[in-house]
Enzyme design. Structure first.
Site, short mmCIF file in Angstrom:
data_model
loop_
_atom_site.label_atom_id
_atom_site.label_comp_id
_atom_site.label_asym_id
_atom_site.label_seq_id
_atom_site.Cartn_x
_atom_site.Cartn_y
_atom_site.Cartn_z
N CYS A 106 -0.54 -9.12 55.47
CA CYS A 106 -0.16 -10.40 54.56
C CYS A 106 -0.35 -11.72 55.49
O CYS A 106 -1.27 -12.27 55.60
CB CYS A 106 1.12 -10.21 53.92
SG CYS A 106 1.80 -11.24 52.95
N HIS A 208 0.55 -5.19 51.30
CA HIS A 208 1.81 -4.73 52.12
C HIS A 208 1.56 -3.25 52.13
O HIS A 208 2.44 -2.45 51.67
CB HIS A 208 2.97 -5.01 51.92
CG HIS A 208 3.38 -6.35 52.25
ND1 HIS A 208 4.07 -6.80 53.53
CD2 HIS A 208 3.41 -7.61 51.51
CE1 HIS A 208 4.44 -8.18 53.69
NE2 HIS A 208 3.72 -8.61 52.58
N GLU A 210 2.63 -1.10 54.26
CA GLU A 210 3.87 -0.39 54.79
C GLU A 210 4.69 -0.23 53.94
O GLU A 210 5.49 0.79 53.93
CB GLU A 210 4.36 -1.45 56.07
CG GLU A 210 5.25 -2.51 55.54
CD GLU A 210 4.37 -3.64 55.05
OE1 GLU A 210 5.20 -4.55 54.51
OE2 GLU A 210 3.22 -3.72 55.15
#
Length: 236
Positions: A106, A208, A210
Site C-alpha cells: 500500500c 494489503h 497481511e
C-alpha cells in the site's frame, strides 16, 4: 543457517508518543520463517542497522507529502509524516543500490514509486470514479479483484493471475518511476502491483496481503516469497 532478518517499517510517532504497527505484518513474516525486526522512522544510525537485514517490508499507513512528487494538496490527504517519508525514501534508495529483497505494501508501494522518481494520484475517486471501491467510508477496508500480467514475477510467486484482495487506500501510482513496471491492475485500471526490472526482488502491491494472509494461503505466499528471497540473499 539462521532464519533471515526482515526489517518492517512502523507507522510514525503518534499523538501519544508511541510507534505503532498492526501485528499482522509480524505474524505473516513469522509464518514465512523470517525474524521480524521493527524499524521506526528517524533512526540516526540507519546504515549500521540496514547492513544486518536480509529483507525489508515497507508497510501501509498515512499519505506521503504531495510535495515529494510534485502533487497538489487535497482535503482527503491525511497522516502526513515528514520523518517517516524521509526515512522510508532512504530505505528504498538503499534497497535499489544493494539489491536487498523488498516488499512494499500500500503506502510502501507508493513510497517505492516516489523515491525512484514516480508520481501518485492524490485521491483515487477523482481519477477513476467509484465504480470499484478501494476503501469503504470513512476509512475501512474492502476487497476487489486484481489481474496480474501473465509471466510477471508476482504471478510466478502466487501461482495465480486473478484473485480477490483486501483493499484499503485512496491513492495509487499515477506515473511509474523509471525502472518500475506495472504488473497488476484493478478492474478500473488502477495500478495494483509494480516490479523493479533490474532488481532481483523488489515488488510493490497496492493491496494489503497481511490482512488475509492468516486465512488465505495465496496472500501468505507473498511473504513466503520475500523470506525465501531473503534467505537466498543471505547465502550469497
Amino acid at each position: 543457517m539462521s532464519p533471515p532478518l526482515i526489517g518492517i517499517t512502523t507507522y510514525g510517532r503518534g499523538e501519544n508518543n508511541r510507534f505503532y504497527l498492526p501485528a499482522q505484518y509480524v505474524d505473516a513474516v513469522r509464518r514465512a520463517g523470517g525474524i521480524p525486526l521493527l524499524l521506526p522512522p528517524g533512526e540516526p544510525h540507519a546504515e549500521s542497522l540496514l547492513v544486518q537485514l536480509e529483507g525489508l517490508i515497507l508497510t501501509g499507513g498515512g499519505d506521503l507529502d504531495p510535495a515529494l512528487y510534485g502533487g497538489a494538496p487535497h482535503p482527503a490527504i491525511y497522516m502526513v509524516d515528514p520523518e517517516r517519508d524521509k526515512s522510508e525514501i532512504a530505505l528504498v534508495q538503499y534497497s535499489a543500490q544493494s539489491a536487498l529483497p523488498t516488499l512494499g505494501i500500500c503506502r510502501g508501494s507508493q513510497i517505492i514509486n516516489v523515491a525512484l522518481g514516480g508520481t501518485l494520484i492524490e485521491h483515487l475517486p477523482d481519477a477513476v470514479g467509484e465504480t470499484i471501491l478501494h476503501r469503504l467510508p470513512p476509512r475501512e477496508p474492502t476487497q476487489h479483484s486484481i489481474r496480474l500480467t501473465p509471466g510477471c514475477r508476482l504471478a510466478e510467486i502466487l501461482f495465480q493471475e486473478e484473485f480477490l484482495a483486501p483493499s484499503w487506500h485512496h491513492q495509487a501510482i499515477r506515473r511509474p518511476a523509471p525502472g518500475l513496471k506495472v504488473v497488476g491492475q484493478a478492474p478500473d485500471g488502477t495500478a495494483e502491483a509494480v516490479e523493479m526490472s533490474d532488481h532481483p526482488w523488489l515488488i510493490g502491491v497496492q493491496w494489503h496481503p497481511e490482512l488475509a494472509a492468516a486465512e488465505e494461503p495465496l496472500h501468505q505466499k507473498l511473504f513466503n516469497g520475500l523470506v525465501s528471497a531473503a534467505s537466498e540473499w543471505k547465502r550469497r
